[in-house]
Scaffold this motif. Structure first.
Motif, PDB file in Angstrom:
ATOM      1  N   ILE A  17       8.338 -41.123 -11.450  1.00  0.00           N
ATOM      2  CA  ILE A  17       8.298 -39.725 -11.683  1.00  0.00           C
ATOM      3  C   ILE A  17       9.500 -39.690 -12.628  1.00  0.00           C
ATOM      4  O   ILE A  17       9.095 -39.120 -14.036  1.00  0.00           O
ATOM      5  N   ALA A  18      10.653 -40.358 -12.774  1.00  0.00           N
ATOM      6  CA  ALA A  18      11.645 -40.291 -13.713  1.00  0.00           C
ATOM      7  C   ALA A  18      11.269 -41.199 -14.782  1.00  0.00           C
ATOM      8  O   ALA A  18      11.601 -40.792 -15.838  1.00  0.00           O
ATOM      9  N   THR A  19      10.770 -42.356 -14.527  1.00  0.00           N
ATOM     10  CA  THR A  19      10.368 -43.282 -15.424  1.00  0.00           C
ATOM     11  C   THR A  19       9.369 -42.646 -16.653  1.00  0.00           C
ATOM     12  O   THR A  19       9.425 -43.045 -17.920  1.00  0.00           O
ATOM     13  N   ALA A  20       8.427 -41.907 -16.011  1.00  0.00           N
ATOM     14  CA  ALA A  20       7.525 -41.186 -16.899  1.00  0.00           C
ATOM     15  C   ALA A  20       8.158 -40.408 -17.846  1.00  0.00           C
ATOM     16  O   ALA A  20       7.494 -39.823 -18.970  1.00  0.00           O
ATOM     17  N   GLY A  21       9.237 -39.705 -17.232  1.00  0.00           N
ATOM     18  CA  GLY A  21       9.900 -38.647 -18.256  1.00  0.00           C
ATOM     19  C   GLY A  21      10.246 -37.539 -17.802  1.00  0.00           C
ATOM     20  O   GLY A  21      10.452 -36.386 -18.422  1.00  0.00           O
ATOM     21  N   PHE A  22       9.568 -37.188 -16.570  1.00  0.00           N
ATOM     22  CA  PHE A  22      10.060 -35.806 -15.937  1.00  0.00           C
ATOM     23  C   PHE A  22      11.681 -35.410 -15.699  1.00  0.00           C
ATOM     24  O   PHE A  22      12.297 -36.284 -15.520  1.00  0.00           O
ATOM     25  N   ASP A  23      11.826 -34.146 -15.672  1.00  0.00           N
ATOM     26  CA  ASP A  23      13.134 -33.706 -15.385  1.00  0.00           C
ATOM     27  C   ASP A  23      13.300 -33.460 -14.055  1.00  0.00           C
ATOM     28  O   ASP A  23      14.586 -33.499 -13.511  1.00  0.00           O
ATOM     29  N   ALA A 253       0.278 -37.545 -15.640  1.00  0.00           N
ATOM     30  CA  ALA A 253       0.758 -36.201 -15.218  1.00  0.00           C
ATOM     31  C   ALA A 253       1.603 -35.624 -16.268  1.00  0.00           C
ATOM     32  O   ALA A 253       1.247 -34.592 -16.915  1.00  0.00           O
ATOM     33  N   LEU A 254       2.589 -36.271 -16.936  1.00  0.00           N
ATOM     34  CA  LEU A 254       3.410 -35.931 -17.960  1.00  0.00           C
ATOM     35  C   LEU A 254       2.793 -35.541 -19.086  1.00  0.00           C
ATOM     36  O   LEU A 254       2.961 -34.443 -19.971  1.00  0.00           O
ATOM     37  N   ARG A 255       1.612 -36.355 -19.571  1.00  0.00           N
ATOM     38  CA  ARG A 255       0.842 -36.102 -20.604  1.00  0.00           C
ATOM     39  C   ARG A 255       0.153 -34.624 -20.544  1.00  0.00           C
ATOM     40  O   ARG A 255      -0.033 -34.078 -21.571  1.00  0.00           O
ATOM     41  N   GLU A 354       1.584 -40.998 -29.968  1.00  0.00           N
ATOM     42  CA  GLU A 354       3.178 -41.510 -29.592  1.00  0.00           C
ATOM     43  C   GLU A 354       3.545 -40.050 -28.618  1.00  0.00           C
ATOM     44  O   GLU A 354       3.969 -40.393 -27.659  1.00  0.00           O
ATOM     45  N   ALA A 355       3.304 -38.786 -29.325  1.00  0.00           N
ATOM     46  CA  ALA A 355       3.818 -37.771 -28.617  1.00  0.00           C
ATOM     47  C   ALA A 355       3.108 -37.241 -27.481  1.00  0.00           C
ATOM     48  O   ALA A 355       3.647 -36.720 -26.475  1.00  0.00           O
ATOM     49  N   MET A 356       1.868 -38.098 -27.269  1.00  0.00           N
ATOM     50  CA  MET A 356       1.054 -37.818 -26.045  1.00  0.00           C
ATOM     51  C   MET A 356       1.027 -39.021 -25.171  1.00  0.00           C
ATOM     52  O   MET A 356       0.166 -39.462 -24.280  1.00  0.00           O
TER      53      MET A 356
END
Length: 592
Positions: A17-23, A253-255, A354-356
């Motif tokens: 979860i953290a590596t994907a970029g979630f807060d 998920a983050l996408r 890249e944004a996605m």
């Protein structure tokens, strides 16, 4: 993101979860109870990863119960408050009761929830009350809000869950009547539209926003307009996600949230440069002779060889096929490895990708090679952004020098109509979201296609003008020893003439059983000579209110076969009704 959405142990989930970029993260109680980390260690681990613990959940079957049950529930709550203090979490999700002994009494439920909020407030904790879609007495969000409003405590608010709201067909417009500060939390999940028990639907078939058929974006927009300013959090129960790798699922998920934020107007990433057509399809093979023979029979000519790579360009009209002997096709033989699309702005397309969260593929580029960027799809297919015929932009075709022509005269094929990509069983939904979010394509509903050994899931994504169409199919189940087969559909304006030319040049077209044509005659009453020609050439037929569709298939070479199609009128489909016949015919041919 709720930890229940991923596979693995809690420590693995937190890392993904953290590596994907979630807060932030929702800690699902089962993950904590089954883990070896203490609440203090989980708190430190989240802090090290830069994750806030936004919610602890769930606390079940609390309200509107007899007095002796209430006493036990309060004792249970106090223990959870102690645990949350150790964990560093200050928001507890309380689900509406499903207890058979719960009383249908809103005043009693409100009084109990107020008492719980008072106890929680003493620990610096707030309560977010959520209506389960299958709650015994309270199962709609507006009912849950009325109870919260009646309880009237500052530490008590509501949690809105998109699945629980939309699965029951509730109108989310009523969210506008809830003060934004009393919406304590917003949980998000999509789902395919299915006719089944809502509990089973929820527990097994949720997916990330944009992968199903629910209007999650509309619900979020309503909550934001109501004044909600808290986290957007994913809580997804899905059998496939809980078997797939946590890292890739978390990125998917983050996408989904990034796309959702764009749809709601919370962010403004680079807009997609919707592609107008296919520049090329690339096939990799150690031995390209079978493919050369097939392409020659289909009317393609070899028009170029790459100046620095072992790649040949074969072309007919605007249909271009690249044969790559450097990537290799493996023991299964030729297979698709890359797709090029025509985009009005390649640089913007790359920024959008890249944004996605699409990974840019490192390219080995010789001096003088045209700049050509690619990103990787979830199944590792490379996606290139091209402007083939632009006068103000370098063309990738400039990297190919002319060679003596191989192949024959045109068979009437004009362009690539669509490309079908068979996905690993656990990446079907991820692939759908990738192609729609990166290219701005729209997704059709998923369909189930019958083959002799079960059902195959299929979903098409396409641009508004149909210039780019991609069909996503599910590969054989885990453990199957059959390599996934892909196909490229080529367009013609006269399929009968094209099929006859192809057959005259020695290409084998897939034979279709006579039983199919008996049924076709019964359904559509075609002219006898037309029906006979279709049967002779193995042409399948479909029609809808907009037009007609003719298509036939070549033999399979390695992991790829070709479909030749003719669209008449405004037909936009893919002949899905004929897919079971085609699959059975291919299987029969494979087994002799």
């Amino acid at each position: 993101m709720a930890t229940v959405s991923l596979s693995g142990l809690l420590s693995e989930k937190l890392t993904a979860i953290a590596t994907a970029g979630f807060d932030g993260v929702e800690i699902f109680e089962n993950d904590l109870l089954a883990g070896t980390l203490s609440p203090e260690e989980i708190r430190l681990r989240c802090a090290d990863l830069g994750l806030r613990i936004e919610l602890y959940q769930p606390f079940r079957d609390f309200e509107a119960v007899p007095a002796e049950r209430l006493a036990r529930n309060l004792r249970r709550a106090e223990r959870k408050f102690d645990l949350m203090e150790r964990l560093g979490a200050d928001l507890l999700l309380v689900c509406s009761s499903v207890d058979p002994d719960a009383v249908d009494d809103d005043a009693l439920a409100a009084a109990h929830l107020r008492l719980l909020a008072e106890r929680a407030d003493a620990h610096g904790i707030r309560i977010a009350y959520e209506a389960l879609a299958w709650g015994r007495h309270i199962h709609t969000y507006d009912h849950a809000w009325r109870v919260v409003e009646q309880a009237d405590h500052p530490a008590l608010g509501t949690c809105l869950d998109s699945f629980h709201i939309l699965s029951r067909g509730s109108d989310p417009a009523g969210i506008a009547d809830i003060p934004g500060e009393k919406i304590f939390f917003l949980q998000l999940a999509d789902a395919p539209l299915m006719a089944m028990d809502v509990l089973r639907w929820s527990r097994h078939h949720r997916c990330f926003p944009g992968q199903g058929g629910l209007d999650v974006a509309g619900l979020v927009a309503t909550a934001v307009r109501a004044g909600y300013r808290g986290p957007l959090s994913l809580e997804v129960f899905n059998d496939v996600f809980r078997q797939a790798g946590a890292a890739s699922t978390a990125v998917d998920a983050l996408r989904s949230l990034l796309l959702l934020e764009e749809q709601v107007g919370l962010t403004s990433p680079p807009a997609p440069a919707v592609p107008s057509g296919f520049a090329f399809a690339e096939l990799a093979a150690t031995d390209t002779e079978p493919l050369r023979g097939m392409l020659g029979a289909l009317g393609f000519s070899r028009t170029g060889r790459h100046t620095s790579k072992p790649v040949e360009l074969w072309q007919q009209g605007d249909a271009r096929i690249l044969l790559n002997t450097g990537a290799g096709g493996g023991r299964q033989g030729p297979k698709p490895v890359a797709v090029g699309v025509e985009t009005p702005d390649p640089a913007r397309s790359v920024r959008r990708a890249e944004a996605m969260l699409a990974p840019v593929v490192p390219r080995r580029r010789a001096p003088g090679d045209a700049p050509l960027d690619a990103v990787a799809a979830p199944d590792a297919t490379e996606l290139f952004f091209c402007r083939t015929d632009a006068t103000d932009h370098p063309s990738w075709t400039d990297d190919f020098t002319g060679v003596p022509t191989g192949g024959g005269a045109s068979a009437g094929i004009s362009r690539i109509d669509h490309i079908a990509l068979t996905q690993p069983w656990h990446q079907f939904d991820e692939a759908s979201l990738f192609w729609t979010s990166v290219l701005g394509l729209a997704a059709d509903d998923s369909v189930d296609l019958a083959d002799p050994y079960g059902l195959r899931r299929s979903r098409a994504v396409a641009g508004p003008d149909g210039g780019v169409r991609i069909v996503l199919n599910v590969a054989p189940a885990p453990g199957a020893d059959t390599a996934p087969v892909q196909h490229i559909a080529l367009a013609t304006d006269d399929l009968l003439a094209t099929a006859r030319r192809i057959r005259e040049r020695g290409a084998s077209l897939l034979p279709i059983p006579a039983n199919y044509y008996d049924d076709l005659d019964a359904r559509h009453a075609l002219e006898p000579h037309t029906l006979a020609a279709y049967a002779e050439l193995g042409i399948l037929y479909d029609r809808d209110a907009q037009g007609e569709f003719l298509h036939c298939y070549t033999a399979t070479v390695g992991q790829v076969f070709f479909e030749i199609v003719q669209r008449i009128g405004g037909y936009q489909g893919y002949g899905a009704l004929n897919a079971p016949v085609r699959l059975a015919a291919q299987l029969a041919r494979t087994h002799g």
